[in-house]
Scaffold this active site. Structure first.
Site, PDB file in Angstrom:
ATOM      1  CG  ASP A  31      -2.219   0.714   1.037  1.00  0.00           C
ATOM      2  OD1 ASP A  31      -2.183   1.929   0.763  1.00  0.00           O
ATOM      3  OD2 ASP A  31      -3.276   0.060   1.125  1.00  0.00           O
ATOM      4  CG  ASP A  56       2.568   4.551  -6.447  1.00  0.00           C
ATOM      5  OD1 ASP A  56       1.814   3.764  -7.071  1.00  0.00           O
ATOM      6  OD2 ASP A  56       2.523   5.784  -6.591  1.00  0.00           O
ATOM      7  CE  LYS A  91       1.236   7.599 -12.232  1.00  0.00           C
ATOM      8  NZ  LYS A  91       2.228   8.450 -11.531  1.00  0.00           N
ATOM      9  N   GLY A 102       2.113  -7.989 -14.533  1.00  0.00           N
ATOM     10  CA  GLY A 102       3.481  -8.372 -14.889  1.00  0.00           C
ATOM     11  C   GLY A 102       4.121  -9.205 -13.784  1.00  0.00           C
ATOM     12  CE1 TYR A 145     -12.504   2.884  -8.248  1.00  0.00           C
ATOM     13  CE2 TYR A 145     -14.840   2.718  -8.744  1.00  0.00           C
ATOM     14  CZ  TYR A 145     -13.719   2.253  -8.085  1.00  0.00           C
ATOM     15  OH  TYR A 145     -13.829   1.162  -7.269  1.00  0.00           O
ATOM     16  CE1 TYR A 159      -0.094  -7.598 -19.446  1.00  0.00           C
ATOM     17  CE2 TYR A 159       1.156  -9.211 -18.182  1.00  0.00           C
ATOM     18  CZ  TYR A 159       1.084  -8.003 -18.848  1.00  0.00           C
ATOM     19  OH  TYR A 159       2.196  -7.210 -18.921  1.00  0.00           O
ATOM     20  NE  ARG A 186     -16.650   4.599  -0.259  1.00  0.00           N
ATOM     21  CZ  ARG A 186     -15.910   3.529  -0.531  1.00  0.00           C
ATOM     22  NH1 ARG A 186     -16.270   2.700  -1.479  1.00  0.00           N
ATOM     23  NH2 ARG A 186     -14.815   3.309   0.158  1.00  0.00           N
TER      24      ARG A 186
HETATM   25  N1  UDP Z   1     -25.115  10.145  -0.895  1.00  0.00           N
HETATM   26  C1  UDP Z   1     -25.993  10.820  -0.073  1.00  0.00           C
HETATM   27  N2  UDP Z   1     -25.496  11.433   1.060  1.00  0.00           N
HETATM   28  C2  UDP Z   1     -24.192  11.379   1.426  1.00  0.00           C
HETATM   29  C3  UDP Z   1     -23.293  10.660   0.584  1.00  0.00           C
HETATM   30  C4  UDP Z   1     -23.794  10.064  -0.570  1.00  0.00           C
HETATM   31  O1  UDP Z   1     -27.206  10.907  -0.346  1.00  0.00           O
HETATM   32  O2  UDP Z   1     -23.828  11.950   2.468  1.00  0.00           O
HETATM   33  C5  UDP Z   1     -25.661   9.461  -2.097  1.00  0.00           C
HETATM   34  C6  UDP Z   1     -24.896   9.696  -3.383  1.00  0.00           C
HETATM   35  O3  UDP Z   1     -25.364  10.842  -4.073  1.00  0.00           O
HETATM   36  C7  UDP Z   1     -25.187   8.412  -4.159  1.00  0.00           C
HETATM   37  C8  UDP Z   1     -25.366   7.357  -3.057  1.00  0.00           C
HETATM   38  O4  UDP Z   1     -25.592   8.072  -1.850  1.00  0.00           O
HETATM   39  O5  UDP Z   1     -26.384   8.528  -4.882  1.00  0.00           O
HETATM   40  C9  UDP Z   1     -24.141   6.453  -2.878  1.00  0.00           C
HETATM   41  O6  UDP Z   1     -23.018   7.272  -2.830  1.00  0.00           O
HETATM   42  P1  UDP Z   1     -21.566   6.758  -2.423  1.00  0.00           P
HETATM   43  O7  UDP Z   1     -20.671   7.960  -2.455  1.00  0.00           O
HETATM   44  O8  UDP Z   1     -21.637   6.009  -1.163  1.00  0.00           O
HETATM   45  O9  UDP Z   1     -21.104   5.709  -3.537  1.00  0.00           O
HETATM   46  P2  UDP Z   1     -21.464   5.409  -5.069  1.00  0.00           P
HETATM   47  O10 UDP Z   1     -22.401   4.269  -5.005  1.00  0.00           O
HETATM   48  O11 UDP Z   1     -22.106   6.629  -5.713  1.00  0.00           O
HETATM   49  O12 UDP Z   1     -20.164   5.082  -5.685  1.00  0.00           O
END
Ligand code: UDP
Length: 317
Positions: A31, A56, A91, A102, A145, A159, A186
């Site tokens: 990590d 990295d 990256k 690899g 992403y 691969y 999240r």
């Molecule tokens: N979301 C929300 N409140 C928060 C954070 C996220 O309503 O405080 C919503 C966000 O807009 C998305 C969903 O929850 O629709 C899941 O978001 P997250 O960032 O957890 O991951 P994603 O599934 O979008 O990658």
């Protein structure tokens, strides 16, 4: 087995390290700690079959001795993180996957790629099965992403086809549990912390968007079975129990006894998927896998961990 896990100090990587050690294997966790955290593996330092390498994965990787498996889990994985670290995200998905493949080729090791439901983008079919090619905006903010992971899948198959590397691809749907970063932005960490502080939960948009949340132990079981299987095509691992974000907020308020309700915020990122639910037919048939932990049980295991973390930091009485 002697196993290298990239992103080994991250949320998923650390739980995988625990599982592989518990099964009697040797684990090298790699990590660079940009979003990973050494606290997640602090309990493993000193374990005789565990080693940590701060490195990295986008730089050339040298590992001493044989390897039986390489699990590539390194990547910023929260929208907030990859919006802040767009180039590192591209990256690690592209160059990092190339380096990790690899290494697997060199060591004659099995390779497992952590891919994502984000390869389906803002999906136009529901639920999402592995045969769906997705609906991704390459130039939107989430594209860094989504496209990195799509490239990583393509590289993994190349691969496999050109070099005969034994490869596996897991498409991971929203996963939660202890050791998620408190500030990763999240929905699960945000809602739980807000609830524990007695604040209203921040629902982005009208909250009608859906997600399907799986508890981390179910994901780890799926990954473990997939690695040991002979299935080369991607496999969805996720819990099909789908909820709107609004319903999910209600569950968290109920479980924590939070009386502050919700507050709506106009903060959805561009291309935030409107729906998401895994079709797990393939995982059931080729791995005999299905999730076992429902959202109430999973959250009841997760909320106390967040409470303890906030107390440690002096942010909660
Ligand atoms: N979301 C929300 N409140 C928060 C954070 C996220 O309503 O405080 C919503 C966000 O807009 C998305 C969903 O929850 O629709 C899941 O978001 P997250 O960032 O957890 O991951 P994603 O599934 O979008 O990658």
């Amino acid at each position: 087995m002697r196993v290298l896990i990239t992103g080994g100090a991250g949320f998923l990587g650390s739980h995988l390290s625990d599982r592989f050690l518990a099964e009697g294997h040797t684990v090298i966790a790699m990590d660079n700690l940009i979003t990973g955290n050494a606290d997640n593996i602090a309990h493993l330092f000193g374990h005789e079959r565990f080693r940590f390498m701060k490195h990295d994965v986008t730089d050339y990787i040298y590992v001493d001795g044989p390897l039986d498996a390489v699990l590539h889990f390194a990547s910023p994985a929260s929208p907030v993180d990859y919006l802040e670290l767009p180039i590192q995200t591209l990256k690690v998905g592209a160059l990092g996957t190339h380096k990790a493949l690899g290494l697997a080729k060199e060591k004659n090791a099995r390779f497992l790629l952590a891919s994502t439901s984000e390869v389906y983008g803002d999906p136009q079919i529901h639920p999402q099965s592995e045969g769906y090619y997705g609906h991704v905006n390459p130039i939107g903010p989430r594209g860094v992403y989504d496209e990195a992971k799509r490239f990583a899948e393509a590289m993994t198959m190349a691969y496999h086809r050109s070099h005969g590397v034994e490869t596996r691809i897991v498409r991971i749907f929203n996963t939660y549990g202890p050791r998620m970063r408190l500030r990763d932005g999240r929905v699960v960490p945000n809602f739980i912390q807000q609830a524990l502080r007695g604040e209203p939960l921040t629902v982005y948009g009208d909250g009608s968007q859906t997600r399907s949340f799986q508890y981390v132990d179910d994901l780890v079981e799926g990954v473990y079975r997939l690695l040991l299987s002979d299935h080369v095509e991607p496999v969805n691992i996720g819990n099909p129990q789908e909820r709107t974000i609004l319903q999910f907020a209600e569950v968290i308020n109920e479980l924590t006894g939070n009386m502050a309700g919700i507050v709506r915020r106009d903060m959805r990122t561009q291309d935030d998927p409107q729906v998401r639910q895994p079709d797990i037919t393939r995982a059931r048939s080729v791995l005999g896998w299905a999730p076992r932990i429902d959202v109430y049980e999973g959250l009841n295991r997760t909320i106390p961990w967040f409470r303890q973390e906030l107390q440690k930091r002096g942010e909660l009485a």
